[in-house]
Enzyme design. Structure first.
Site, PDB file in Angstrom:
ATOM      1  N   ASN A   8      25.878  63.155  35.042  1.00 58.03           N
ATOM      2  CA  ASN A   8      24.954  63.708  36.038  1.00 58.03           C
ATOM      3  C   ASN A   8      25.675  63.663  37.381  1.00 58.03           C
ATOM      4  O   ASN A   8      25.785  62.609  38.004  1.00 58.03           O
ATOM      5  CB  ASN A   8      23.674  62.868  36.072  1.00 58.03           C
ATOM      6  CG  ASN A   8      22.664  63.409  37.062  1.00 58.03           C
ATOM      7  OD1 ASN A   8      22.949  64.356  37.807  1.00 58.03           O
ATOM      8  ND2 ASN A   8      21.489  62.806  37.081  1.00 58.03           N
ATOM      9  N   ARG A  82      24.000  67.244  32.989  1.00 62.06           N
ATOM     10  CA  ARG A  82      22.718  67.627  33.589  1.00 62.06           C
ATOM     11  C   ARG A  82      22.993  68.702  34.640  1.00 62.06           C
ATOM     12  O   ARG A  82      23.846  68.518  35.505  1.00 62.06           O
ATOM     13  CB  ARG A  82      22.075  66.423  34.260  1.00 62.06           C
ATOM     14  CG  ARG A  82      20.783  66.807  34.944  1.00 62.06           C
ATOM     15  CD  ARG A  82      20.441  65.866  36.041  1.00 62.06           C
ATOM     16  NE  ARG A  82      19.205  66.282  36.670  1.00 62.06           N
ATOM     17  CZ  ARG A  82      18.880  65.993  37.926  1.00 62.06           C
ATOM     18  NH1 ARG A  82      19.698  65.294  38.672  1.00 62.06           N
ATOM     19  NH2 ARG A  82      17.746  66.396  38.419  1.00 62.06           N
ATOM     20  N   HIS A 170      12.638  68.728  36.707  1.00 64.98           N
ATOM     21  CA  HIS A 170      12.325  67.513  35.924  1.00 64.98           C
ATOM     22  C   HIS A 170      12.029  67.854  34.456  1.00 64.98           C
ATOM     23  O   HIS A 170      11.380  67.078  33.759  1.00 64.98           O
ATOM     24  CB  HIS A 170      11.087  66.766  36.472  1.00 64.98           C
ATOM     25  CG  HIS A 170      11.292  66.073  37.774  1.00 64.98           C
ATOM     26  ND1 HIS A 170      10.280  65.924  38.693  1.00 64.98           N
ATOM     27  CD2 HIS A 170      12.365  65.463  38.303  1.00 64.98           C
ATOM     28  CE1 HIS A 170      10.727  65.266  39.742  1.00 64.98           C
ATOM     29  NE2 HIS A 170      12.002  64.978  39.537  1.00 64.98           N
ATOM     30  N   ARG A 230       9.850  64.312  50.654  1.00 61.36           N
ATOM     31  CA  ARG A 230       9.486  65.745  50.647  1.00 61.36           C
ATOM     32  C   ARG A 230       7.989  65.916  50.859  1.00 61.36           C
ATOM     33  O   ARG A 230       7.185  65.175  50.282  1.00 61.36           O
ATOM     34  CB  ARG A 230       9.884  66.382  49.313  1.00 61.36           C
ATOM     35  CG  ARG A 230      11.364  66.658  49.221  1.00 61.36           C
ATOM     36  CD  ARG A 230      11.753  67.165  47.834  1.00 61.36           C
ATOM     37  NE  ARG A 230      12.639  66.230  47.177  1.00 61.36           N
ATOM     38  CZ  ARG A 230      12.928  66.243  45.889  1.00 61.36           C
ATOM     39  NH1 ARG A 230      12.398  67.142  45.087  1.00 61.36           N
ATOM     40  NH2 ARG A 230      13.751  65.347  45.375  1.00 61.36           N
ATOM     41  N   GLU A 372      16.217  60.451  30.476  1.00 59.61           N
ATOM     42  CA  GLU A 372      16.797  61.793  30.521  1.00 59.61           C
ATOM     43  C   GLU A 372      18.147  61.836  29.823  1.00 59.61           C
ATOM     44  O   GLU A 372      18.498  62.833  29.197  1.00 59.61           O
ATOM     45  CB  GLU A 372      16.898  62.263  31.976  1.00 59.61           C
ATOM     46  CG  GLU A 372      15.509  62.517  32.557  1.00 59.61           C
ATOM     47  CD  GLU A 372      15.486  62.638  34.058  1.00 59.61           C
ATOM     48  OE1 GLU A 372      15.512  63.763  34.549  1.00 59.61           O
ATOM     49  OE2 GLU A 372      15.426  61.605  34.746  1.00 59.61           O
TER      50      GLU A 372
END
Ligand code: AMP
Length: 393
Positions: A8, A82, A170, A230, A372
């Site tokens: 990743n 990823r 996601h 965010r 993940e």
């Protein structure tokens, strides 16, 4: 048996994990500050020993070589990357020139992520030219959304000519936890599940029979919930107002919404939920408000997502906040009590494993730690090695 290296890659960092087919153990690490004088790598070696090394000014390729030297005698058969934005690609892909070009083409939609993924892909390709590499896209799981869920009410040309639509992110996490919860509930990839992935980035998802039907993130990962830094949804006219009345340029508006807002902006204190919960307990009103807004907006999003589902089987919490905060879970479930959700206080306080935490009522409530890397390894095996094995639950 096949072992998979999962990468990743960010712009100045990467995480790696060597996933073994039988999942008895995992070798993993994190390289940070790459390309700066403070480059360093830390992780766990073969034999489960921790290590940390200063790397001088190492770049991605040099740091990767160090990481691989710590893997020891374990071989791997493919590399899974990823990749945040895959545009309209619907599943994991064997990486070739076309896929690399596609990831580059999507870079304007994920400028912080996709160029960094290319750096990682090129570094591993140089080190392991004979191994198959696979791109696993965060967006792919949501390509099953119907058009009514992914279109914005904007002029058609913006969609047809510029790809402006809702993509969702996601996806690897939503796919993993919904498959795991449904399997543990006795019907793998069956039923209607609401997923709340609550980390520093947060999103909800409606999953029906293993397919994403809607999700809260959209064209970019800014849409939807209140997150660490965010804003999530704001009135789109805000941009005009800030430019026209405060004289803010587009960079400042973007930075404010992505980096200075969310829990951090509301509390004026921190983007870390643990810090906010502690501060709220000690009477900090701004921290308490940030938590209230976070929970209310999350519950509203989950209620909205339920419209995508023909039936509601259960709700799944995951991500750093979703997995670890009994307090937030309890508040969210209480806000949704009119759906029939309940919570068992004792089970809600247990940690570290996938479990059902409702009081025996329906719809169910689950906590499922996300993984993940395991999902990326599974999809990489399927694409690169044509193996049909699935994660053992
Ligand atoms: P992630 O991005 O999935 O690593 O999640 C990061 C978020 O999880 C941060 O906001 C952390 O404060 C939050 N988190 C981790 N542990 C806890 C905890 N025990 N209680 C509340 N929030 C937590």
């Amino acid at each position: 048996m096949s072992n998979i290296l999962v990468i990743n890659c960010g712009s100045s960092s990467f995480k790696y994990a060597l996933i073994l087919q039988d999942y008895d153990y995992r070798i993993y690490g994190l390289a940070e500050n790459l390309g700066t004088p403070n480059a360093r790598i830390s992780g766990v070696t073969f034999g489960n020993e921790k290590f940390q090394i200063d790397l001088g000014q190492a770049d991605h390729k040099e740091a990767l070589a160090v990481a691989m030297s710590r893997i020891g005698q374990v071989n791997f058969d493919a590399i899974g990357h990823r990749v945040v934005h895959g545009g309209n690609i619907t599943s994991a892909r064997l990486i070739d020139d076309d896929v690399i070009q596609h990831i580059k083409d999507m870079s304007p939609l994920a400028p912080l992520h996709n160029p960094a993924h290319i750096v990682g892909i090129e570094a591993t390709a140089q080190l392991y030219p004979d191994l198959p590499q696979v791109a696993v896209f965060d967006t792919a799981f949501h390509q099953s959304m119907p058009e009514k869920a992914y279109r914005y009410a904007l002029p058609q040309a913006l969609y047809h000519e510029h790809g402006i639509r809702r993509y969702g992110f996601h996806g690897t996490s939503h796919a993993y936890v919904s498959e795991r919860a449904s399997t543990l509930a006795g019907a793998k990839n069956q039923g209607g599940w609401l997923v709340a992935h609550l980390g520093n980035g947060c999103s909800t998802c409606a999953v029906w029979n293993g397919q994403s039907l809607d999700t809260s993130m959209g064209f970019t990962p800014l849409e939807g919930l209140v997150m660490g830094t965010r804003s999530g949804d704001v009135d789109p006219s805000l941009h005009y107002f800030l430019a026209k009345n405060l004289g803010w340029d587009i960079e400042k508006i973007d930075r404010t919404l992505n980096r200075d807002s969310g829990l951090l902006g509301l509390s004026g204190l921190s983007n870390d939920m643990r810090t906010l919960i502690d501060a709220a307990e000690q009477g900090n009103e701004n921290a308490a408000l940030a938590i209230e807004v976070f929970v209310y907006r999350l519950a509203k999003s989950l209620a909205a997502m339920s419209c995508a589902l023909p039936e509601l089987t259960g709700l799944i919490f995951t991500g750093g906040i979703g997995e670890n905060s009994a307090y937030i879970r309890e508040k969210v479930v209480a806000t949704l009590s009119h759906f029939g959700f309940s919570i068992d206080a004792e089970k809600n306080n247990l940690r570290g494993q996938a479990m059902r935490i409702d009081a025996g009522t329906n719809p169910q409530v689950w906590v499922v730690p996300t993984d993940e890397e395991a999902r990326i390894a599974q999809e990489t095996r399927q694409v690169a090695l044509a193996e049909t094995t699935t994660i053992a639950y």
